[in-house]
Motif scaffolding. Structure first.
Motif, PDB file in Angstrom:
ATOM      1  N   ALA A  58      49.900-122.386 -25.917  1.00 60.85           N
ATOM      2  CA  ALA A  58      50.664-121.098 -24.964  1.00 60.85           C
ATOM      3  C   ALA A  58      51.387-120.317 -25.749  1.00 60.85           C
ATOM      4  CB  ALA A  58      51.392-121.691 -24.172  1.00 60.85           C
ATOM      5  N   GLY A  59      50.472-119.119 -25.910  1.00 64.73           N
ATOM      6  CA  GLY A  59      51.404-118.096 -26.720  1.00 64.73           C
ATOM      7  C   GLY A  59      50.582-116.673 -26.595  1.00 64.73           C
ATOM      8  N   SER A  60      51.247-115.578 -27.034  1.00 67.08           N
ATOM      9  CA  SER A  60      50.694-114.244 -26.914  1.00 67.08           C
ATOM     10  C   SER A  60      49.526-114.238 -27.716  1.00 67.08           C
ATOM     11  CB  SER A  60      51.641-113.091 -27.019  1.00 67.08           C
ATOM     12  OG  SER A  60      51.165-111.845 -27.138  1.00 67.08           O
ATOM     13  N   THR A  61      48.385-113.437 -27.456  1.00 67.72           N
ATOM     14  CA  THR A  61      47.369-113.054 -28.480  1.00 67.72           C
ATOM     15  C   THR A  61      47.672-111.731 -28.846  1.00 67.72           C
ATOM     16  OG1 THR A  61      46.107-112.337 -26.487  1.00 67.72           O
ATOM     17  CG2 THR A  61      45.799-114.877 -27.151  1.00 67.72           C
ATOM     18  N   LYS A  62      48.573-111.000 -28.466  1.00 64.71           N
ATOM     19  CA  LYS A  62      49.033-109.625 -29.126  1.00 64.71           C
ATOM     20  C   LYS A  62      49.013-109.783 -30.713  1.00 64.71           C
ATOM     21  CE  LYS A  62      52.300-106.193 -29.062  1.00 64.71           C
ATOM     22  NZ  LYS A  62      53.595-105.396 -28.604  1.00 64.71           N
ATOM     23  N   LYS A  63      48.239-108.867 -31.322  1.00 64.77           N
ATOM     24  CA  LYS A  63      48.592-108.793 -32.721  1.00 64.77           C
ATOM     25  C   LYS A  63      50.184-108.457 -33.224  1.00 64.77           C
ATOM     26  CE  LYS A  63      46.573-106.359 -36.595  1.00 64.77           C
ATOM     27  NZ  LYS A  63      46.119-107.524 -37.379  1.00 64.77           N
ATOM     28  N   ILE A  64      50.776-109.289 -33.944  1.00 67.78           N
ATOM     29  CA  ILE A  64      52.177-109.366 -34.089  1.00 67.78           C
ATOM     30  C   ILE A  64      52.564-108.268 -35.138  1.00 67.78           C
ATOM     31  CG2 ILE A  64      52.235-111.785 -33.358  1.00 67.78           C
ATOM     32  CD1 ILE A  64      52.289-112.610 -36.507  1.00 67.78           C
ATOM     33  N   LYS A  65      51.758-107.538 -35.964  1.00 63.20           N
ATOM     34  CA  LYS A  65      52.161-106.687 -36.813  1.00 63.20           C
ATOM     35  C   LYS A  65      51.045-105.911 -37.126  1.00 63.20           C
ATOM     36  CE  LYS A  65      52.133-109.480 -40.918  1.00 63.20           C
ATOM     37  NZ  LYS A  65      52.771-109.861 -42.093  1.00 63.20           N
ATOM     38  N   LYS A  66      51.176-104.798 -37.656  1.00 63.49           N
ATOM     39  CA  LYS A  66      50.238-103.868 -37.860  1.00 63.49           C
ATOM     40  C   LYS A  66      49.514-104.483 -39.137  1.00 63.49           C
ATOM     41  CE  LYS A  66      52.905-100.613 -41.191  1.00 63.49           C
ATOM     42  NZ  LYS A  66      53.366 -99.331 -40.944  1.00 63.49           N
ATOM     43  N   GLN A  67      48.289-104.095 -39.254  1.00 62.55           N
ATOM     44  CA  GLN A  67      47.200-104.480 -40.262  1.00 62.55           C
ATOM     45  C   GLN A  67      47.818-104.333 -41.562  1.00 62.55           C
ATOM     46  OE1 GLN A  67      44.673-106.517 -39.694  1.00 62.55           O
ATOM     47  NE2 GLN A  67      42.946-106.331 -40.953  1.00 62.55           N
ATOM     48  N   LYS A  68      48.003-102.891 -41.930  1.00 67.25           N
ATOM     49  CA  LYS A  68      48.352-102.709 -43.286  1.00 67.25           C
ATOM     50  C   LYS A  68      49.765-102.132 -43.688  1.00 67.25           C
ATOM     51  CE  LYS A  68      43.614-101.125 -44.638  1.00 67.25           C
ATOM     52  NZ  LYS A  68      43.467-102.248 -45.732  1.00 67.25           N
ATOM     53  N   THR A  70      52.891-103.547 -44.415  1.00 70.00           N
ATOM     54  CA  THR A  70      53.930-104.541 -44.433  1.00 70.00           C
ATOM     55  C   THR A  70      54.092-105.087 -45.658  1.00 70.00           C
ATOM     56  OG1 THR A  70      52.596-106.334 -43.625  1.00 70.00           O
ATOM     57  CG2 THR A  70      53.442-104.712 -42.077  1.00 70.00           C
ATOM     58  N   GLY A  71      53.245-105.029 -46.637  1.00 64.16           N
ATOM     59  CA  GLY A  71      53.521-105.854 -47.784  1.00 64.16           C
ATOM     60  C   GLY A  71      53.186-107.348 -47.747  1.00 64.16           C
ATOM     61  N   GLY A  72      52.961-108.052 -46.464  1.00 65.34           N
ATOM     62  CA  GLY A  72      52.301-109.294 -46.470  1.00 65.34           C
ATOM     63  C   GLY A  72      50.985-109.350 -45.925  1.00 65.34           C
ATOM     64  N   ALA A  73      50.646-110.492 -45.840  1.00 61.69           N
ATOM     65  CA  ALA A  73      49.191-110.684 -45.323  1.00 61.69           C
ATOM     66  C   ALA A  73      48.951-110.542 -43.877  1.00 61.69           C
ATOM     67  CB  ALA A  73      49.102-112.589 -45.575  1.00 61.69           C
ATOM     68  N   ARG A  74      47.661-110.481 -43.654  1.00 57.34           N
ATOM     69  CA  ARG A  74      47.381-109.823 -42.317  1.00 57.34           C
ATOM     70  C   ARG A  74      47.598-111.006 -41.450  1.00 57.34           C
ATOM     71  NH1 ARG A  74      41.072-108.280 -43.921  1.00 57.34           N
ATOM     72  NH2 ARG A  74      41.454-110.144 -45.073  1.00 57.34           N
ATOM     73  N   ALA A  75      48.041-110.806 -40.211  1.00 61.39           N
ATOM     74  CA  ALA A  75      48.381-111.857 -39.155  1.00 61.39           C
ATOM     75  C   ALA A  75      47.911-111.273 -37.825  1.00 61.39           C
ATOM     76  CB  ALA A  75      49.685-111.999 -39.285  1.00 61.39           C
ATOM     77  N   GLY A  76      47.041-111.863 -37.233  1.00 56.08           N
ATOM     78  CA  GLY A  76      46.674-111.280 -35.778  1.00 56.08           C
ATOM     79  C   GLY A  76      47.087-112.261 -34.558  1.00 56.08           C
ATOM     80  N   SER A  77      47.529-113.376 -34.754  1.00 49.36           N
ATOM     81  CA  SER A  77      48.178-113.972 -33.671  1.00 49.36           C
ATOM     82  C   SER A  77      49.247-114.922 -33.767  1.00 49.36           C
ATOM     83  CB  SER A  77      46.850-114.797 -32.815  1.00 49.36           C
ATOM     84  OG  SER A  77      47.477-115.709 -31.879  1.00 49.36           O
ATOM     85  N   ILE A  78      50.144-115.253 -32.925  1.00 48.82           N
ATOM     86  CA  ILE A  78      51.367-116.080 -33.382  1.00 48.82           C
ATOM     87  C   ILE A  78      50.797-117.579 -33.102  1.00 48.82           C
ATOM     88  CG2 ILE A  78      51.970-116.279 -31.041  1.00 48.82           C
ATOM     89  CD1 ILE A  78      54.180-115.730 -33.758  1.00 48.82           C
ATOM     90  N   LYS A  79      49.451-117.664 -32.576  1.00 49.41           N
ATOM     91  CA  LYS A  79      49.030-118.937 -32.438  1.00 49.41           C
ATOM     92  C   LYS A  79      48.380-119.783 -33.580  1.00 49.41           C
ATOM     93  CE  LYS A  79      46.814-118.181 -28.679  1.00 49.41           C
ATOM     94  NZ  LYS A  79      46.004-118.528 -27.127  1.00 49.41           N
ATOM     95  N   SER A  80      48.376-118.656 -34.527  1.00 49.71           N
ATOM     96  CA  SER A  80      47.602-119.111 -36.119  1.00 49.71           C
ATOM     97  C   SER A  80      48.544-120.426 -36.448  1.00 49.71           C
ATOM     98  CB  SER A  80      47.829-117.955 -37.029  1.00 49.71           C
ATOM     99  OG  SER A  80      47.475-118.462 -38.309  1.00 49.71           O
TER     100      SER A  80
END
Length: 209
Positions: A58-68, A70-80
């Motif tokens: 149970a969690g949001s599927t919203k992309k948690i931060k922008k793709q590029k 941020t200096g960090g790895a890509r992240a698409g979901s808090i459920k990862s």
């Protein structure tokens, strides 16, 4: 081969029983024993283990931060699975652990286990076993008479006996079953196998079919 028949209190009846060489004196097959024990233990497993994967969290599927940027790895979901509270990768799922074995192989395994018991002098034959009441001390006295109180024992009855079965349940090293329930694992797990005279004939009928 012949074996002395004892009374319930451990005294010799003066009679002997002839055990079938086709059951108690075969060439043991260790691989058959391994397979039968493996099946028995597999059948004890419930197989209800389960962990949630990312599509079940149970969690949001919203992309948690922008793709590029941020200096960090890509992240698409808090459920990862990479995040705390996320789903588990390749977690356990409910399954059935049972598998099939042929009847002849299971019979061979049980004959092999019985043969090992005879070779190790771990087999005792009794005239009969019966109690008038259900009391643990009755079973303790019974084992004392056979000098088996400090050993892990398996008593095989020809038919169900409520008093004997219930009297043994509080003793961690004692187990009582009927001939119909005999299996390779419990035969090998016991230090000493105790058979009633009536159990021997039923056992021969069961394993020589």
């Amino acid at each position: 081969m012949e074996l002395a028949i004892l009374k319930q209190n451990g005294e010799d009846t003066g009679r002997k029983i002839t055990l079938s060489d086709d059951i108690f004196a075969i060439e043991p097959n260790d691989h058959a024993i391994y397979l039968d024990v493996k099946q028995f233990l597999a059948n004890q497993r419930q197989g209800t283990h389960k962990s949630k994967e990312r599509n079940e969290i149970a969690g949001s599927t919203k992309k948690i931060k922008k793709q590029k940027g941020t200096g960090g790895a890509r992240a698409g979901s808090i459920k990862s699975p990479l995040f705390k509270g996320g789903g588990r990768v390749f977690g356990p799922r409910p399954r059935d652990y049972s598998f099939k074995l042929n009847k002849k192989l299971k019979q061979l395994a049980r004959k092999s286990a019985l043969t090992y018991k005879v070779k190790e002098n771990g087999l005792t034959v009794l005239e009969n076993v019966s109690f008038d009441t259900t009391k643990t001390k009755n079973y303790v006295s019974f084992l004392d008479g056979l000098s088996l109180s400090d050993k892990k024992t398996l008593l095989v009855l020809p038919e169900n006996n409520k008093h004997v079965y219930l009297s043994s349940r509080n003793l961690p090293k004692a187990k009582v079953i009927t001939v119909d329930s005999i299996n390779t694992y419990e035969l090998l797990n016991a230090d000493n196998l105790v058979l009633c005279e009536g159990s021997v004939s039923k056992l021969e009928t069961l394993l020589l079919q």
